[in-house]
Write an enzyme that holds these catalytic residues in place. Structure first.
Site, PDB file in Angstrom:
ATOM      1  N   GLY A   5       0.812  -1.227   0.000  1.00  0.00           N
ATOM      2  CA  GLY A   5       0.000   0.000   0.000  1.00  0.00           C
ATOM      3  C   GLY A   5       0.834   1.260   0.000  1.00  0.00           C
ATOM      4  N   GLY A   7       1.236   3.300  -2.482  1.00  0.00           N
ATOM      5  CA  GLY A   7       0.492   4.362  -3.168  1.00  0.00           C
ATOM      6  C   GLY A   7      -0.469   5.058  -2.221  1.00  0.00           C
ATOM      7  N   PRO A 179      12.994  -8.052   8.995  1.00  0.00           N
ATOM      8  CG  PRO A 179      11.176  -9.208   8.099  1.00  0.00           C
ATOM      9  CD  PRO A 179      11.818  -8.832   9.409  1.00  0.00           C
ATOM     10  CD  GLN A 181      16.652  -5.083  13.247  1.00  0.00           C
ATOM     11  OE1 GLN A 181      17.851  -5.321  13.306  1.00  0.00           O
ATOM     12  NE2 GLN A 181      15.795  -5.542  14.144  1.00  0.00           N
ATOM     13  CB  CYS A 375     -15.026   3.570 -22.564  1.00  0.00           C
ATOM     14  SG  CYS A 375     -13.949   4.177 -23.880  1.00  0.00           S
ATOM     15  CD  GLN A 379     -16.382   2.034 -28.407  1.00  0.00           C
ATOM     16  OE1 GLN A 379     -15.930   0.899 -28.553  1.00  0.00           O
ATOM     17  NE2 GLN A 379     -15.627   3.116 -28.498  1.00  0.00           N
ATOM     18  CG  HIS A 506     -12.691   6.173 -19.252  1.00  0.00           C
ATOM     19  ND1 HIS A 506     -12.889   4.847 -18.923  1.00  0.00           N
ATOM     20  CD2 HIS A 506     -12.283   6.189 -20.539  1.00  0.00           C
ATOM     21  CE1 HIS A 506     -12.602   4.089 -19.968  1.00  0.00           C
ATOM     22  NE2 HIS A 506     -12.217   4.880 -20.964  1.00  0.00           N
ATOM     23  CD  GLU A 508     -13.851   5.280 -15.430  1.00  0.00           C
ATOM     24  OE1 GLU A 508     -14.864   5.879 -15.853  1.00  0.00           O
ATOM     25  OE2 GLU A 508     -13.152   4.550 -16.159  1.00  0.00           O
TER      26      GLU A 508
HETATM   27  N1  GLN Z   1     -11.910  -0.491 -27.192  1.00  0.00           N
HETATM   28  C1  GLN Z   1     -12.695   0.691 -27.328  1.00  0.00           C
HETATM   29  C2  GLN Z   1     -11.995   1.776 -28.140  1.00  0.00           C
HETATM   30  O1  GLN Z   1     -10.815   1.725 -28.310  1.00  0.00           O
HETATM   31  C3  GLN Z   1     -13.093   1.225 -25.965  1.00  0.00           C
HETATM   32  C4  GLN Z   1     -11.942   1.708 -25.155  1.00  0.00           C
HETATM   33  C5  GLN Z   1     -12.246   1.778 -23.688  1.00  0.00           C
HETATM   34  O2  GLN Z   1     -13.201   1.192 -23.214  1.00  0.00           O
HETATM   35  N2  GLN Z   1     -11.411   2.452 -22.950  1.00  0.00           N
HETATM   36  O3  GLN Z   1     -12.639   2.688 -28.616  1.00  0.00           O
END
Ligand code: GLN
Length: 531
Positions: A5, A7, A179, A181, A375, A379, A506, A508
């Site tokens: 951990g 990060g 470990p 040390q 993403c 699609q 994205h 997120e």
């Molecule tokens: N593979 C898809 C593309 O290149 C989606 C990419 C992704 O989900 N990050 O457009």
């Protein structure tokens, strides 16, 4: 060792110094040769985190951004490959003015230049630098050398924190310091001396062991910090502060004690994350979960964190299940999805696991289970709609079947050359772009504004030739690039489905503990209310 951990420890240290009123920025150094993290398989490396300016980096950069609630620039991420690449490019441009360019000192000097540049760009009081890998391994020696050089130049401006692991072997039940040390000696042999030792362990470190570590590792006893396992990573800064870590570091760095530490908002977030009792069940259907006998949820780290922040905001307790798309190639298994309040299909690449994802999307669309596609998840939602509602039987995405009759998802114009020439590293549509939202849509309602900035990472797009047909049957494009050419959000009307939204970007990557993402919040809210 890896996986202790580091990060999160780095993010927590930076958070504490920030809470003391300092302007903090954070850098991650990865020892591999890859120039960026974008060319690595997620099962090997975990999530690829994309920065605002488009650099594909390690997931730790995401941790820093989330903990510090700031955007970080590309200069804050480096790998052995990227450092060598700039040194070699400078040499080719005669920037070394005819002198002999050598591994030492020129590689460490480039590392130091970048650290100072990052400080300058952020106007930072403190730069927190995390060196990936483990002390004693060959790969990060040049980074340790950079630290040694910086500390020898400006000892009063550099603090070294070593993160160590103290095992408690089950057979004896006693915490072992040996470990640590040994690791300190390995660090010393690189000419680097720790000011603070962070002791990761299943349990807290007692005074007796702190004294032992202080004595044998050359640090002050108050600089031996207890870092036991905790149930939530967000409690870690609070834990470190129990051992006064921010004061210890301020002393080593000679930082002024500007004001008392302010962790109010952070504590509120941690308390909220613990107090929620009503459950919302979310299934994340991905393909990178399985590694031998282990489940790797790291691959979708930002998605999982984004779900949590929005659930906490709504006072809900998220129960997240990781489902492998491969299992849903068999349609009989789809009934299992009824157990969940919402289903999310995250980003992905290539043909494997696609059949299962398309089956899942068809099922949640027809059964009105809230769906959020990110993403590839967007699609594939468009593709499923084309296959099953528009009845285009031979519809596909150019990524997996370039010869299909109906390429509903096609390669973006600007990408055609890259794909043909095999120029695949760092060339996707990457980083932040503007999206314009259409009024009266689910997306517009969630964001509450017309223009949004989101981060992207893709090479394919919805083929403009199919837009009218898709819209006519009820799949609306509620977010587009400002020139109207790229479809950034697809959704079904609220009248047809409680929540069916796919986004080409994205979201997120921009969800923060103290600032949850509006689309995730809308998804979680819809999932909970359709229970
Ligand atoms: N593979 C898809 C593309 O290149 C989606 C990419 C992704 O989900 N990050 O457009």
């Amino acid at each position: 060792m890896s996986g202790v951990g580091k990060g999160v420890a780095s993010s927590s240290i930076a958070t504490l110094l920030q809470a003391r009123g300092h302007n903090v920025t954070a850098i991650k150094i990865d020892p591999y040769i890859n120039v960026d993290a974008g060319t690595m398989n997620p099962t090997e490396h975990g999530e690829v985190f994309v920065l605002k300016d488009g650099l594909e980096t390690d997931q730790d950069m995401g941790n820093y951004e989330r903990f510090l609630n700031i955007d970080l620039p590309a200069i804050n991420y480096m790998t052995t490959g990227s450092v060598y690449l700039s040194v070699i490019q400078k040499e080719r441009n005669l920037e070394y003015k005819g002198r002999n360019v050598e591994v030492v000192p020129d590689i460490p000097l480039e590392v130091i230049r970048r650290i100072k540049q990052a400080a300058k760009e952020a106007n930072a009081d403190v730069v927190q630098v995390e060196v990936g890998g483990t002390v004693g391994e060959y790969q990060n020696v040049l980074f340790l050398e950079a630290i040694r050089m910086m500390k020898s130049d400006e000892p009063e401006n550099v603090a070294v924190v070593m993160v160590s692991y103290l095992p408690v072997p089950g057979s004896i039940g006693e915490m072992k310091t040996k470990p640590t040390q040994t690791a300190v000696r390995a660090l010393n042999s690189a000419g680097v001396f720790a000011d603070v030792i962070l002791c990761r362990s299943p349990i807290g470190v007692d005074m007796k062991r702190k004294e032992k570590i202080a004595k044998f590792c050359n640090v002050k006893v108050e600089n031996v910090i207890s870092a036991p396992d905790v149930d939530s990573i967000y409690s870690i800064p609070l834990n470190y502060e129990e051992d006064n870590l921010s004061l210890r570091l301020s002393d080593v760095l000679g930082l002024p004690h500007k004001k008392p530490i302010d962790l109010k908002a952070w504590k509120q977030f941690v308390n909220r994350s613990k107090s929620a009792s009503e459950v919302v069940k979310i299934a994340v259907v991905g393909k990178y979960f399985n590694s031998g006998d282990f489940v790797l949820s790291d691959v979708y780290l930002s998605v999982l964190e984004a779900i949590k922040y929005s659930a906490y905001k709504l006072n809900l307790k998220p129960e997240i299940s990781y489902l492998s798309s491969h299992d849903f190639a068999d349609k009989k298994k789809l009934k299992e999805l009824k157990k969940y309040d919402g289903v999310l299909v995250p980003g992905g690449f290539g043909a494997t696991g696609i059949e299962g994802k398309l089956n899942v999307i068809e099922y949640v669309r027809k059964n009105k289970i809230p769906y959020f596609g990110i993403c590839y998840g967007m699609q594939l939602a468009v593709l499923e709609f084309a296959q099953n509602v528009l009845k285009l039987k031979n519809a596909s995405t150019e990524e997996i079947d370039p010869k299909a009759e109906h390429l509903v998802i096609g390669v973006m114009d600007e990408q055609r050359e890259n794909v043909a020439a095999g120029k695949l590293g760092g060339t996707m549509r990457l980083g932040q772009y503007l999206t314009t939202l259409v009024g009266g849509t689910v997306a517009m309602k969630a964001y509450g504004k017309k223009e949004i900035l989101e981060r992207h990472r893709h090479r394919y797009e919805v083929n403009p030739a199919y837009i009218d047909a898709l819209e006519a049957k009820g799949l609306h494009f509620s977010g587009k690039s400002p020139d109207g050419k790229l479809m950034e959000i697809a959704e079904l009307s609220k009248l047809d489905h409680p929540f069916f939204v796919g986004v080409q970007f994205h979201p997120e990557l921009q969800a923060r503990p103290l600032d949850p993402h509006p689309l995730f919040t809308a998804f979680i809210e819809a999932s909970y209310s359709s229970k």
